[in-house]
Design an enzyme around this catalytic site. Structure first.
Site, PDB file in Angstrom:
ATOM      1  N   ASP A  59      13.085  -7.955  -7.246  1.00 24.16           N
ATOM      2  CA  ASP A  59      14.206  -6.948  -6.995  1.00 24.16           C
ATOM      3  C   ASP A  59      15.453  -7.951  -6.167  1.00 24.16           C
ATOM      4  O   ASP A  59      15.220  -8.937  -5.489  1.00 24.16           O
ATOM      5  CB  ASP A  59      13.776  -6.059  -5.765  1.00 24.16           C
ATOM      6  CG  ASP A  59      13.110  -4.809  -6.314  1.00 24.16           C
ATOM      7  OD1 ASP A  59      12.669  -4.945  -7.709  1.00 24.16           O
ATOM      8  OD2 ASP A  59      12.946  -3.968  -5.741  1.00 24.16           O
ATOM      9  N   HIS A 204      11.318 -10.261  -3.924  1.00 25.21           N
ATOM     10  CA  HIS A 204      12.771 -10.313  -4.008  1.00 25.21           C
ATOM     11  C   HIS A 204      13.028 -11.698  -4.312  1.00 25.21           C
ATOM     12  O   HIS A 204      12.673 -12.494  -3.857  1.00 25.21           O
ATOM     13  CB  HIS A 204      13.300  -9.632  -2.627  1.00 25.21           C
ATOM     14  CG  HIS A 204      13.036  -8.428  -2.461  1.00 25.21           C
ATOM     15  ND1 HIS A 204      11.792  -8.077  -1.953  1.00 25.21           N
ATOM     16  CD2 HIS A 204      13.758  -7.190  -2.639  1.00 25.21           C
ATOM     17  CE1 HIS A 204      11.713  -6.744  -1.635  1.00 25.21           C
ATOM     18  NE2 HIS A 204      12.984  -6.286  -1.989  1.00 25.21           N
TER      19      HIS A 204
END
Length: 238
Positions: A59, A204
């Site tokens: 992400d 992430h």
């Protein structure tokens, strides 16, 4: 998780969104105890995958410092991941979005500006966050995402309706090492190492220093493959 650009100031909506956030936090905890995580639908987020494959989701990118080495690492192990991209970041770095796609990874929508709490936004703003990101990704890559992840996993009935109205499938996660907090390589590695068949992993490549994430994945990916686990992308049709 922490890539928000500004606070949402509508107090009643904010409190409702926070309450839903904590309810979902408990729901995710329950997913870890299930033999098979919830597969989801167009009206409810996917917390897991059909079959025995595991899914790595990335992400908050694309990011010029962290996305390229993340792609190199995945390529070295033949792993396909699902990247949930932020529209503003795609606008700034369209070449990185194209590189993600060219490397064989799946691209999903992660909102335009990553506002938090996302569920506190009024419906027109929710729709704008999603639709603007669709356009940015389409302009940069030529593909139309079919998956959406709410910033911070901040779902609500309004967010889920807006997601469905935009023709997108909502995706959550099962395994969360909280790498966005930079808790240390050892802690991230320990959490990721417990991944089981059918689970969705949250990591992430944007929103901060992701060196710990890269170091942990460098150790964990071959470990999971060695256990016989197979990496798959998120199922787009449910």
């Amino acid at each position: 998780m922490n890539a928000g650009r500004g606070p949402v100031t509508r107090l009643p909506s904010h409190l409702c969104a926070q309450a839903l956030h904590y309810l979902l936090f408990a729901y995710r905890g329950g997913q870890l105890l299930r033999r098979r995580p919830t597969l989801g639908s167009h009206r409810w987020p996917a917390f897991g995958n059909p079959g025995d494959g595991i899914t790595l989701t990335i992400d908050d990118g694309p990011h010029p410092t962290w996305t390229p080495p993340m792609l190199d690492l995945l390529d070295a192990h033949g792993v396909r991941a699902t990247f949930f991209l932020i529209g503003d970041r795609v606008r700034e770095h369209p070449e990185l979005a194209r590189r993600v796609l060219a490397a064989g990874h799946l691209i999903g929508n992660h909102s335009m500006t990553h506002p938090q709490p996302f569920a506190a936004l009024p419906r027109p703003m929710l729709r704008a966050e999603i639709d603007r990101t669709q356009r940015e990704i389409e302009d940069a890559t030529g593909i139309t995402p079919r998956l959406f992840r709410a910033p911070g996993g901040n779902w609500s009935p309004a967010v889920l309706r807006t997601t469905a109205d935009s023709g997108l499938t909502p995706v959550d996660w099962t395994v969360n090492p909280s790498d966005w907090r930079s808790p240390g390589v050892e802690r991230i590695t320990r959490t990721l190492s417990r991944t089981r068949p059918g689970q969705i992993i949250l990591c992430h490549d944007g929103g901060g220093d992701r060196s710990q994430t890269l170091a942990a994945l460098t150790a964990v990916i071959p470990r999971l493959i060695g256990r016989g686990l197979r990496f798959v992308t998120v199922a787009e049709d449910r």
